[in-house]
Enzyme design. Structure first.
Site, PDB file in Angstrom:
ATOM      1  N   PHE A 257       4.645  24.234  -4.508  1.00 44.75           N
ATOM      2  CA  PHE A 257       5.027  22.844  -4.778  1.00 44.75           C
ATOM      3  C   PHE A 257       4.033  21.878  -4.161  1.00 44.75           C
ATOM      4  CE2 PHE A 257       8.980  25.327  -4.911  1.00 44.75           C
ATOM      5  CZ  PHE A 257       9.372  25.031  -6.213  1.00 44.75           C
TER       6      PHE A 257
ATOM      7  N   LEU B 207       9.116   6.633  -7.854  1.00 41.53           N
ATOM      8  CA  LEU B 207       9.637   5.448  -8.541  1.00 41.53           C
ATOM      9  C   LEU B 207       8.558   4.372  -8.620  1.00 41.53           C
ATOM     10  CD1 LEU B 207      13.301   5.015  -7.186  1.00 41.53           C
ATOM     11  CD2 LEU B 207      12.587   5.770  -9.463  1.00 41.53           C
ATOM     12  N   ASN B 208       7.299   4.797  -8.578  1.00 41.90           N
ATOM     13  CA  ASN B 208       6.223   3.819  -8.716  1.00 41.90           C
ATOM     14  C   ASN B 208       5.859   3.678 -10.180  1.00 41.90           C
ATOM     15  OD1 ASN B 208       5.932   3.348  -5.924  1.00 41.90           O
ATOM     16  ND2 ASN B 208       4.782   5.267  -5.745  1.00 41.90           N
TER      17      ASN B 208
ATOM     18  N   CYS C 115      -0.648  19.328 -13.876  1.00 39.26           N
ATOM     19  CA  CYS C 115       0.642  20.018 -13.777  1.00 39.26           C
ATOM     20  C   CYS C 115       1.770  19.384 -14.586  1.00 39.26           C
ATOM     21  CB  CYS C 115       1.045  20.127 -12.319  1.00 39.26           C
ATOM     22  SG  CYS C 115      -0.230  20.911 -11.330  1.00 39.26           S
TER      23      CYS C 115
HETATM   24  C1  UGA Z   1       2.659  17.932  -9.123  1.00 34.87           C
HETATM   25  C2  UGA Z   1       3.960  18.015  -8.325  1.00 34.87           C
HETATM   26  O1  UGA Z   1       4.212  16.751  -7.710  1.00 34.87           O
HETATM   27  C3  UGA Z   1       3.867  19.106  -7.258  1.00 34.87           C
HETATM   28  O2  UGA Z   1       5.104  19.227  -6.569  1.00 34.87           O
HETATM   29  C4  UGA Z   1       3.540  20.432  -7.942  1.00 34.87           C
HETATM   30  O3  UGA Z   1       3.434  21.483  -6.996  1.00 34.87           O
HETATM   31  C5  UGA Z   1       2.224  20.269  -8.670  1.00 34.87           C
HETATM   32  O4  UGA Z   1       2.358  19.229  -9.663  1.00 34.87           O
HETATM   33  C6  UGA Z   1       1.899  21.592  -9.344  1.00 34.87           C
HETATM   34  O5  UGA Z   1       2.666  22.007 -10.231  1.00 34.87           O
HETATM   35  O6  UGA Z   1       0.938  22.264  -8.937  1.00 34.87           O
HETATM   36  P1  UGA Z   1       0.298  16.777  -8.744  1.00 34.87           P
HETATM   37  O7  UGA Z   1      -0.012  17.126 -10.158  1.00 34.87           O
HETATM   38  O8  UGA Z   1      -0.712  17.058  -7.685  1.00 34.87           O
HETATM   39  O9  UGA Z   1       1.634  17.502  -8.249  1.00 34.87           O
HETATM   40  O10 UGA Z   1       0.562  15.199  -8.722  1.00 34.87           O
HETATM   41  P2  UGA Z   1       1.817  14.236  -8.526  1.00 34.87           P
HETATM   42  O11 UGA Z   1       1.813  13.714  -7.160  1.00 34.87           O
HETATM   43  O12 UGA Z   1       3.057  14.857  -9.034  1.00 34.87           O
HETATM   44  O13 UGA Z   1       1.405  13.041  -9.506  1.00 34.87           O
HETATM   45  C7  UGA Z   1       1.324  13.264 -10.902  1.00 34.87           C
HETATM   46  C8  UGA Z   1       1.054  11.974 -11.611  1.00 34.87           C
HETATM   47  O14 UGA Z   1       2.182  11.107 -11.542  1.00 34.87           O
HETATM   48  C9  UGA Z   1      -0.116  11.167 -11.068  1.00 34.87           C
HETATM   49  O15 UGA Z   1      -0.893  10.695 -12.143  1.00 34.87           O
HETATM   50  C10 UGA Z   1       0.533  10.018 -10.336  1.00 34.87           C
HETATM   51  O16 UGA Z   1      -0.256   8.865 -10.302  1.00 34.87           O
HETATM   52  C11 UGA Z   1       1.779   9.798 -11.175  1.00 34.87           C
HETATM   53  N1  UGA Z   1       2.887   9.144 -10.438  1.00 34.87           N
HETATM   54  C12 UGA Z   1       3.444   9.748  -9.369  1.00 34.87           C
HETATM   55  C13 UGA Z   1       3.378   7.917 -10.877  1.00 34.87           C
HETATM   56  O17 UGA Z   1       2.890   7.350 -11.881  1.00 34.87           O
HETATM   57  N2  UGA Z   1       4.413   7.341 -10.208  1.00 34.87           N
HETATM   58  C14 UGA Z   1       4.973   7.920  -9.116  1.00 34.87           C
HETATM   59  O18 UGA Z   1       5.928   7.330  -8.552  1.00 34.87           O
HETATM   60  C15 UGA Z   1       4.486   9.152  -8.687  1.00 34.87           C
END
Ligand code: UGA
Length: 424
Positions: A149, A247-248, A257
């Protein structure tokens, strides 16, 4: 314990460094020998904070080694598979890399072995792979699904501080060995069957995708009704049932992912004639969110951006990574250049060879008409707005990550567009 990790991507390398930190000794195999020779020098083709330093330090302490050729070390306690399982073009996860690795491990084992699959695999894969490989050796082994995760940009921290460790196995012997592996970490265990553990991984990423798309839709409504999404977010997150993370509002999720796993879970469900309408809707909203942002830029320019120069701050799909996979910046850049605009981009880590990339955020502003913020890197959060205003010909900022949402930019004579707040 002695651990053998297959696959030197960001999961494998982060796991390797973290396991060394926990006191284990680790050897890593990756079939790409060019990558291996670079990794040994601390040169990585990915950027993850503290990762290359961790690799060099552990190599020096003889806790960590790398090889492009698989040779089993006799005293190996656990094999860990962290190879990628990319989308096969039909929305399904391609597990052929996992099979390649198993084909190397299984005939080589000489004693009971635990093989952990960390790569994200479709529900049913671990059991099916065990059935497929169990007759290829006379030695006992267990195949365990133990999803990862960790999040890019904070991978080492996440590995050392997991909010849960999920073990998918029916074998108590294997479960005990996996628990021994993580015994120095304080975490909750969720022990379940293989299929359920695989679904936990897909459901987790899908839920995050749904949450992001939900807040993006509410932000669009906030924009249309003259509300402020930041205040709405405060109102939502105060409710513990909703929670404060993910929630951003912004331009939608990217990365390797969330897009891949939502597509794969829908594909799995469709085959079983199970509707995953919520996740399907989240994916549609995510695509629309990018288009909506682009169309706001087009509207500002009366649908004519030919010859305009856009400074873009941030290319990676999120801060603290150099990863451009499914980054919203790709979609924005494609659209703007298709309509005849020119791009001057800056990112602290990501490299996009398709655009002119500058070495500082200030340089990217020179001769630009407008600024677009695509990634919320820390260094963009408190810029010199006077400087921005003096440089931008059209004095306008399009903020895809809402990092200036609470600032009054009109005092710098700047027009400002974000997601979820209307500025007069
Ligand atoms: C995601 C999951 O969060 C991890 O728990 C998981 O282990 C991983 O995939 C995986 O399967 O290997 P990751 O892809 O590194 O992690 O990135 P996230 O932090 O989930 O962000 C994903 C996207 O959502 C980004 O583009 C980010 O900018 C966007 N995001 C995130 C938003 O637009 N709003 C938010 O509130 C949070």
């Amino acid at each position: 314990m002695k651990i053998c990790i297959f696959g030197c991507g960001y999961v494998g390398l982060s796991a390797a460094v973290s396991l060394c930190k926990m006191g284990h000794s680790v050897y890593c195999i990756d079939k790409n020998d060019y990558r291996i020779s670079n990794i040994e020098k601390g040169i990585l083709d990915i950027y993850e904070p503290e990762l290359s330093e961790g690799i060099i330090e552990n190599i020096k302490q003889n806790k960590l080694s790398f090889s492009a050729k698989f040779k089993i070390q006799n005293d190996t306690d656990i094999f860990m598979i962290t190879v990628n399982t990319p989308n096969n073009g039909k929305g399904e996860a391609d597990i052929s890399n996992v099979k390649d690795v198993l084909s190397q491990i299984i005939p080589s084992i000489t004693k009971y072995s635990v093989i952990i699959i960390k790569s994200t695999v479709p529900v049913g894969s671990t059991k099916a792979l065990f059935e497929e490989y169990k007759n290829k050796t006379s030695v006992n082994f267990d195949l365990v699904f133990n999803p990862e995760f960790l999040s890019q940009g904070s991978a080492l921290y996440n590995f050392m501080h997991p909010q849960r460790i999920v073990i998918g196995s029916k074998s108590q012997r294997a479960i005990d060995i996996v628990k021994e592996l993580y015994k120095s970490i304080d975490s909750k265990y969720i022990i379940t069957d293989e299929n359920s553990s695989e679904l936990i991984k897909y459901a987790s990423n899908s839920f995050l995708a749904v949450k992001i798309s939900f807040i993006n839709e509410i932000a669009n409504l906030a924009n249309a009704t003259g509300c402020n999404i930041e205040d709405i977010k405060k109102g939502l997150e105060a409710d513990e049932r909703i929670g404060k993370h993910f929630l951003n509002a912004g331009i939608g999720y990217g990365g390797s992912c969330l897009p891949k796993d939502t597509s794969a879970i829908i594909n799995m469900a469709d085959k079983l004639k199970v509707d995953l309408n919520t996740i399907k809707a989240a994916r549609i909203t995510n695509e629309n969110q990018k288009r909506r942002f682009i169309s706001n830029i087009m509207k500002f320019y009366n649908y004519n951006i030919a010859g305009k120069v856009f400074a873009i701050w941030g290319l990676s799909f999120k801060p603290n990574t150099g990863d451009l996979r499914e980054a919203p910046s790709n979609t924005i850049i494609d659209a703007l250049t298709r309509y005849g605009a020119n791009i001057k981009a800056y990112d602290p880590k990501a490299v996009n060879n398709a655009v002119k990339q500058l070495t500082s955020k200030e340089e990217a502003l020179s001769e630009a008409n407008a600024l677009i913020v695509c990634t919320e890197w820390d260094e963009f959060k408190n810029p010199d707005f006077e400087f921005i205003s003096n440089n931008l010909k059209d004095k306008v900022i399009f903020d895809a990550r809402n990092i200036y949402i609470n600032q009054d930019l009109s005092k710098f004579n700047l027009k400002y567009y974000c997601i979820g707040r209307l500025y007069e």
